[in-house]
Design a protein around this motif. Structure first.
Motif, PDB file in Angstrom:
ATOM      1  N   TYR A 157       0.850  -1.341  -0.074  1.00  0.00           N
ATOM      2  CA  TYR A 157      -0.006  -0.078   0.144  1.00  0.00           C
ATOM      3  C   TYR A 157       0.818   1.293   0.106  1.00  0.00           C
ATOM      4  O   TYR A 157       0.604   2.262  -0.659  1.00  0.00           O
ATOM      5  N   TYR A 165       2.028   2.568  -3.244  1.00  0.00           N
ATOM      6  CA  TYR A 165       0.926   3.424  -3.914  1.00  0.00           C
ATOM      7  C   TYR A 165       0.610   4.717  -3.382  1.00  0.00           C
ATOM      8  O   TYR A 165       0.291   5.717  -4.142  1.00  0.00           O
ATOM      9  N   VAL A 166       0.966   4.845  -2.064  1.00  0.00           N
ATOM     10  CA  VAL A 166       0.976   6.158  -1.353  1.00  0.00           C
ATOM     11  C   VAL A 166       2.035   7.070  -1.806  1.00  0.00           C
ATOM     12  O   VAL A 166       1.656   8.186  -2.103  1.00  0.00           O
ATOM     13  N   THR A 222      -4.161   6.154  -4.591  1.00  0.00           N
ATOM     14  CA  THR A 222      -4.929   6.386  -3.292  1.00  0.00           C
ATOM     15  C   THR A 222      -4.506   7.848  -2.848  1.00  0.00           C
ATOM     16  O   THR A 222      -3.429   8.416  -3.278  1.00  0.00           O
ATOM     17  N   ASP A 273      -4.285   8.917   0.211  1.00  0.00           N
ATOM     18  CA  ASP A 273      -3.320   8.903   1.335  1.00  0.00           C
ATOM     19  C   ASP A 273      -2.153   9.631   0.785  1.00  0.00           C
ATOM     20  O   ASP A 273      -1.404   9.306  -0.159  1.00  0.00           O
ATOM     21  N   TRP A 299      -7.029  -1.159   9.911  1.00  0.00           N
ATOM     22  CA  TRP A 299      -7.610  -1.530   8.652  1.00  0.00           C
ATOM     23  C   TRP A 299      -7.639  -3.179   8.344  1.00  0.00           C
ATOM     24  O   TRP A 299      -8.523  -3.587   8.235  1.00  0.00           O
ATOM     25  N   THR A 355     -11.836  -2.279  -3.707  1.00  0.00           N
ATOM     26  CA  THR A 355     -10.587  -1.792  -4.213  1.00  0.00           C
ATOM     27  C   THR A 355      -9.647  -2.922  -4.494  1.00  0.00           C
ATOM     28  O   THR A 355      -9.917  -3.981  -3.807  1.00  0.00           O
ATOM     29  N   TYR A 381      -5.534  -3.663  -5.142  1.00  0.00           N
ATOM     30  CA  TYR A 381      -4.057  -3.248  -5.411  1.00  0.00           C
ATOM     31  C   TYR A 381      -3.193  -4.404  -5.675  1.00  0.00           C
ATOM     32  O   TYR A 381      -3.018  -5.381  -5.096  1.00  0.00           O
TER      33      TYR A 381
END
Length: 172
Positions: free
Chosen positions: A25, A28-29, A35, A37, A49, A94, A96
């Motif tokens: 994740y 991708y941030v 995202t 974020d 989460w 979603t 990823y």
């Protein structure tokens, strides 16, 4: 690098996946507008989460792994669409995929497993917001029967610019 011939297993996410899921994740941030974020997470910050996606019920976490190495190749989730009680039969979904595993059908495998897991739940609709442009995600969602319902224009600011989010829905 993941081989195109990698055998992939899809299973519910588990506590031992937390570090790898957080790393995925955070990519991708840091690197994309996919995202909104803007700050990376520690595994401890991501733990709530992960725990909000049990192995049963409408809010799921499915993980794709390399069958030989158990390396996490991607994940898909269904999460509450909104917190108000009248929305409880709607979910936001979603997916990823690890950067070195894209274009190998991992997202398709994950969504197939996720929607099969949700088939017996008391759900009416799934929603997906796709930061634009993202043709690969749009194609994936359309293959799973999502219909375009509208775009929020310049709804998020990241990397010094504004991004649109296209919204899609699917009957469950």
């Amino acid at each position: 690098m993941v081989s195109e011939r990698t055998e992939v297993q899809v299973r519910p996410g588990a506590e031992e996946d937390l570090d790898a899921l957080t790393d995925l994740y955070n990519h991708y941030v840091r690197e994309t507008p996919i995202t909104f974020d803007t700050a990376t997470f520690t595994p401890e910050e991501r733990r709530p989460w992960l725990l909000s996606h049990p192995v049963d019920g409408p809010h799921r976490l499915m993980v794709a792994t390399d069958a030989d190495t158990q390396e996490i190749l991607g994940y898909a989730t269904s999460s509450p669409y909104r917190v108000k009680p009248a929305y409880q039969t709607s979910v936001e979904v979603t997916v990823y995929v690890a950067p070195d595993a894209v274009r190998r059908g991992i997202g398709t495998l994950l969504y197939k497993a996720l929607f099969e897991a949700l088939a017996d739940e008391d759900l009416h609709r799934a929603y997906a917001g796709i930061a634009q442009p993202n043709e690969a995600s749009t194609r994936l969602h359309e293959r799973f029967g999502f219909r375009y319902v509208g775009t929020y224009r310049e709804v998020g600011r990241k990397f010094g610019r504004y991004w649109d989010v296209a919204w899609y829905e699917k009957d469950l």
